[in-house]
Each structure stands twice: as C-alpha cells, then as structure tokens.
Write an enzyme that holds these catalytic residues in place. Structure first.
Site, PDB file in Angstrom:
ATOM      1  N   ASN A 160       0.964  -1.215   0.037  1.00 52.04           N
ATOM      2  CA  ASN A 160      -0.083  -0.048  -0.091  1.00 52.04           C
ATOM      3  C   ASN A 160       0.967   1.318  -0.051  1.00 52.04           C
ATOM      4  OD1 ASN A 160      -1.938   1.989   0.519  1.00 52.04           O
ATOM      5  ND2 ASN A 160      -2.104   1.476   2.801  1.00 52.04           N
ATOM      6  N   LYS A 165      -0.053   4.201  -0.320  1.00 50.16           N
ATOM      7  CA  LYS A 165      -0.510   5.471   0.447  1.00 50.16           C
ATOM      8  C   LYS A 165      -0.523   6.628  -0.372  1.00 50.16           C
ATOM      9  CE  LYS A 165       0.650   3.372   4.964  1.00 50.16           C
ATOM     10  NZ  LYS A 165       0.277   3.397   6.434  1.00 50.16           N
ATOM     11  N   HIS A 224      -9.407   1.118   5.084  1.00 49.64           N
ATOM     12  CA  HIS A 224      -7.993   0.870   5.529  1.00 49.64           C
ATOM     13  C   HIS A 224      -8.190   2.119   6.702  1.00 49.64           C
ATOM     14  CE1 HIS A 224      -4.005   2.518   5.934  1.00 49.64           C
ATOM     15  NE2 HIS A 224      -3.500   1.151   5.810  1.00 49.64           N
ATOM     16  N   GLU A 278      -6.327   4.509   7.812  1.00 47.34           N
ATOM     17  CA  GLU A 278      -6.386   5.919   7.678  1.00 47.34           C
ATOM     18  C   GLU A 278      -7.862   6.459   7.197  1.00 47.34           C
ATOM     19  OE1 GLU A 278      -2.788   5.530   5.653  1.00 47.34           O
ATOM     20  OE2 GLU A 278      -2.011   4.643   7.434  1.00 47.34           O
ATOM     21  N   GLU A 318      -5.141  -5.039  10.673  1.00 42.05           N
ATOM     22  CA  GLU A 318      -4.170  -4.316  10.687  1.00 42.05           C
ATOM     23  C   GLU A 318      -4.433  -3.326  12.160  1.00 42.05           C
ATOM     24  OE1 GLU A 318      -2.171  -2.974   6.733  1.00 42.05           O
ATOM     25  OE2 GLU A 318      -4.072  -1.938   7.033  1.00 42.05           O
ATOM     26  N   GLY A 346       2.755   1.895  10.624  1.00 42.70           N
ATOM     27  CA  GLY A 346       3.492   3.006  10.372  1.00 42.70           C
ATOM     28  C   GLY A 346       4.313   3.482  11.732  1.00 42.70           C
ATOM     29  N   SER A 369       3.563  -2.368  10.142  1.00 38.30           N
ATOM     30  CA  SER A 369       5.073  -2.387  10.425  1.00 38.30           C
ATOM     31  C   SER A 369       5.630  -3.810   9.999  1.00 38.30           C
ATOM     32  CB  SER A 369       5.475  -1.961  11.686  1.00 38.30           C
ATOM     33  OG  SER A 369       5.046  -0.847  11.986  1.00 38.30           O
TER      34      SER A 369
HETATM   35  C1  PEP Z   1      -0.592  -0.143   5.833  1.00 31.47           C
HETATM   36  O1  PEP Z   1      -0.340   0.881   5.136  1.00 31.47           O
HETATM   37  O2  PEP Z   1      -1.481  -0.795   5.730  1.00 31.47           O
HETATM   38  C2  PEP Z   1       0.576  -0.742   6.613  1.00 31.47           C
HETATM   39  C3  PEP Z   1       0.380  -1.750   7.401  1.00 31.47           C
HETATM   40  O3  PEP Z   1       1.572   0.371   6.873  1.00 31.47           O
HETATM   41  P1  PEP Z   1       3.010   0.090   7.620  1.00 31.47           P
HETATM   42  O4  PEP Z   1       3.493  -1.312   6.913  1.00 31.47           O
HETATM   43  O5  PEP Z   1       3.802   1.149   7.244  1.00 31.47           O
HETATM   44  O6  PEP Z   1       2.737  -0.002   9.041  1.00 31.47           O
END
Ligand code: PEP
Length: 255
Positions: A13, A15, A99, A101, A171, A177, A217
């Site tokens: 992803n 973003k 998601h 965000e 998630e 992040g 992460s």
């Molecule tokens: C994500 O964008 O869904 C995500 C898990 O980001 P990151 O791997 O940077 O934590």
C-alpha cells in the site's frame, strides 16, 4: 484445511507516497523479479492518479494493481470520489476498503463498509477489507469486539459465493507506520477469531477460501515469522513496499 492451502498474498500500500517515475521504476523492478509468480499473489495499491500508467507497465505480469478507496455509487454528485467502474476503466483489478487511515483520519464510518465491499465485488474488483483496533481499544480489552463489529459491517452483503474473491486484512491501528509489530501471539489470536467468525457467517467451506492478511510495520526481518502464524495468508505492507530493497525480501519471505 491448513493455511498454506491458500495462495500467499503480499500486498503493498503506497498510500500518498512516491511520484510517477519512482512508481513506474518500482513496478518494473518487481515485475522483472516475479517471473510467472504462480505460487504467490503480489499486488500494489497505488494513488489513483497513477493507476493507468502503473497498470500499463504491469501488463503481461501477474502483478495486481488496485485503488486505495472507492465510493459505492456508480455515478453522481460525489465530488472527489471514485466509482468502482472508474477504477476498472483505468486497469485496477482490486481495491482497499476501510483502511485505518480512511477510518481514523477521514472518519469513514462502519455503516459505509458493507456497501463499499459489495460495490467492489459487483464491479469485478477484488476487495481487501481492512479491520483493526486502536491502542485504547486494545488496552480496554475490546480488540475482539471491535474486529467483530467491523466484520459485521463490511461483510453484511457478502454471500457464500463471494468468499473466494474476498480478503480481510487485520491491521491493528497502533502497529501501522509505527515500527511496532503485533506479537506472534496477538496476530494468531485475532486471525483465529476472524476465521471463526467467517466460519459462522459463511460456513466452513466458504470461510476457508477467504484469505486473511496481517498488516502493521511488516519488514523483511519479520515477514517470515508472521507468515508462519496459523491463518496468516499474506501481508499488507505500507512503508516497506515503497522500495524494491525492502519489498522484494518480503515477497520472497520463504526463500
Ligand atoms: C498499511 O499501510 O496498511 C501499513 C500496514 O503500513 P506500515 O506497513 O507502514 O505499517
């Protein structure tokens, strides 16, 4: 059915990161390395403005390319939104829905999720429906309740025959992040809960077709351990999907 009977799915992803030329370079590099890619599914979720260019470069490879969001109507007065058919028209074959965000920065409510997942499926887009608890919710012992509530809303219009096209991503919001990954035990427990919920909702055969990804992460040095957890069928990767040096070792977690 063991979890490895489902094809591993590694998704990046982006973003609101990268630019057009770095996006295309990354797609070229990953495409070159994937070969026929038959034993795993790899996809990027890219900024909508780059979809047409990215899908053109990805063509002829097994790489999937998706949008990061959609609106569930086919057209109308929805300034700034994208209809599922628009994503299809520029070559996307999949889409992220719900998601963290979108939920927490842009305040998308649970009530939209079922219609979004349904609209994606009806437009022939493969949805990854994202769920996960905040740190406060985890500390309050509400992880399971929150995930089930999000599953109820996102899957409210799902039918048994949709199961093979549906992917769920767990998630935890506090792991996205932040560099902080959920522990193997935490991941195992939530993924088991999700599978059980799916079995109750869709029946065992259909539930076993749904892939459940972990995201939060994910890095080259934890991908293998996460993929070894029961009911972890793949990974949704943010930061580490922005560079070939970090994303390729995740795709090749078992090599
Ligand atoms: C994500 O964008 O869904 C995500 C898990 O980001 P990151 O791997 O940077 O934590």
């Amino acid at each position: 059915m063991t979890h490895r009977s489902r094809k591993p799915y590694i998704a990046g992803n982006w973003k609101m990161n990268l630019d057009r030329s770095r996006s295309l370079d990354l797609i070229k590099t990953v495409k070159g390395r994937l070969g026929d890619g038959g034993d795993r599914e790899v996809a990027f979720f890219v900024p909508a403005i780059y979809l047409a260019d990215v899908t053109a470069v990805a063509q002829g490879s097994p790489l999937g390319v998706g949008g990061q969001n959609l609106w569930y109507e086919a057209n109308g007065a929805f300034t700034g939104e994208l209809a599922p058919r628009m994503l299809r028209e520029v070559g996307a074959d999949r889409v992220l829905i719900g998601h963290s965000e979108r939920r927490h920065v842009f305040h998308e409510p649970d009530e939209w999720m079922g219609r979004k997942v349904r609209a994606a499926l009806d437009a022939d887009l493969l949805p990854i429906y994202c769920i996960g608890e905040t740190l406060d919710e985890r500390k309050a012992g509400k992880t399971e309740r929150v995930c089930k509530r999000q599953l109820e809303s996102g899957c409210e219009k799902i039918r048994t025959e949709d199961a093979h096209r549906l992917t769920i991503a767990y998630e935890p919001v506090w792991a996205i992040g932040t560099g902080e990954t959920a522990t193997i035990d935490q991941v195992g427990q939530v993924h088991r809960t999700i599978r059980k919920w799916l079995v109750q909702r869709l029946g065992e055969d259909a539930a076993n077709l749904v892939r459940i990804l972990y995201g939060g992460s994910v890095k080259p040095d934890n991908a293998k351990d996460l993929m070894a957890v029961d009911n972890v069928d793949g990974l949704l990767v943010g930061g580490a999907s922005l560079q070939a040096e970090t994303f390729l070792p995740i795709i090749e977690f078992d090599r």
